[in-house]
Design an enzyme around this catalytic site. Sequence first.
Site, PDB file in Angstrom:
ATOM      1  N   SER A 140      68.316   6.258  15.627  1.00  0.00           N
ATOM      2  CA  SER A 140      68.161   5.387  14.469  1.00  0.00           C
ATOM      3  C   SER A 140      68.805   4.022  14.747  1.00  0.00           C
ATOM      4  CB  SER A 140      68.749   6.060  13.226  1.00  0.00           C
ATOM      5  OG  SER A 140      68.320   5.425  12.054  1.00  0.00           O
ATOM      6  N   GLU A 237      59.687   4.882  16.711  1.00  0.00           N
ATOM      7  CA  GLU A 237      59.727   5.687  15.491  1.00  0.00           C
ATOM      8  C   GLU A 237      60.434   4.881  14.411  1.00  0.00           C
ATOM      9  OE1 GLU A 237      62.575   7.428  13.843  1.00  0.00           O
ATOM     10  OE2 GLU A 237      63.870   6.073  14.961  1.00  0.00           O
ATOM     11  N   HIS A 302      63.206  10.655  13.031  1.00  0.00           N
ATOM     12  CA  HIS A 302      63.645  11.189  11.736  1.00  0.00           C
ATOM     13  C   HIS A 302      62.695  12.290  11.267  1.00  0.00           C
ATOM     14  CE1 HIS A 302      65.498   7.189  11.973  1.00  0.00           C
ATOM     15  NE2 HIS A 302      66.418   7.626  11.133  1.00  0.00           N
TER      16      HIS A 302
END
Length: 332
Positions: A140, A237, A302
């Site tokens: 992330s 992502e 995620h």
Amino acid sequence: MFNQAPTASRSRRDAATMEHMSISTSDSTRPRGLRPGDTVAVVAPAGPVPAEQLRAGVAELESWGLRVLIGEHVLDRHPRLNYLAGLDRDRAADLIWAWCHPEISAVLCARGGYGTMRMLDELDLEPLSRAPRKLLVGSSDVTALHEALARELDVVTLFGPMIATSAFTEDATARERLRSILFEPRERLSLRGTGAEPLRSGRATGVLHGGNLSVLAGTLGSATPPRRPEPGIALLEDVTEEPYQLDRYLTQLRRAGWFDHVTGVALGSWRACGSLERVRTTMSDLLGDLGVPVAWELGFGHRDGQLSVPLGLTAELDADACELTLTGPALR
């Protein structure tokens, strides 16, 4: 209880061209895997860390036979900005301490959120460059740190679940996938997610790089812009970004030339990014004309049961089989 740390103040490429590009990963860039009895550190480069979740994550790591040290500032809160785990300089100091500590074998990030990019300006990379190679684990927002360490230290890192999040403490599949790659690196590790399918057929070889799309776009124009390995397989992502925002980030990267040396694209999860069909259409529109293989939903990012993916290693992408295979061991 926690062990507290001591204080620390394309134009397309043709085959002939690719044959002359070095895409192998030397042992000098590949950290060693973990063994029971090793010491690992937990740091918080981004958002505030829930104490109970941290405690649960540490207990899991200890059940693997690891000794766990916690950065001095992991449970800090910024005095004015409640979305940060303490001051930028303190979060950077914890990372420097963990990376340079002679007994620590790996640095595990507690959680993402936001703040890693702010911390980079406080991060003195010179002492990190003198320390032995070790493994960084996170995803992330930690994408910014993966990029900085790869650029400055030329070290392989791991894009995987963070220990003070539900992706680690409550997801046994994701947790076991991380444990497996840390303790049992294989010669030819193959990664494949459920629901994966090709957006554009073909096979490609290149160095794995990338991570969170919005963070990558956010580093453009900074002192540590996102890498563009030649050749490279881009991993992308994101979470909670609408398709038009994803469009903006991809367009930024395209205009900056980030895709110029990409040989393939592996897409991860797009949780809470609106209609997946719209996301898929956006990806096809902006990536389809690159002339490279593109695989949809390869299982990292995620999502439940997320895969842990090494960055900085050479891999083969088979978009038709929806499989990403390392050409060598993930770790030493």
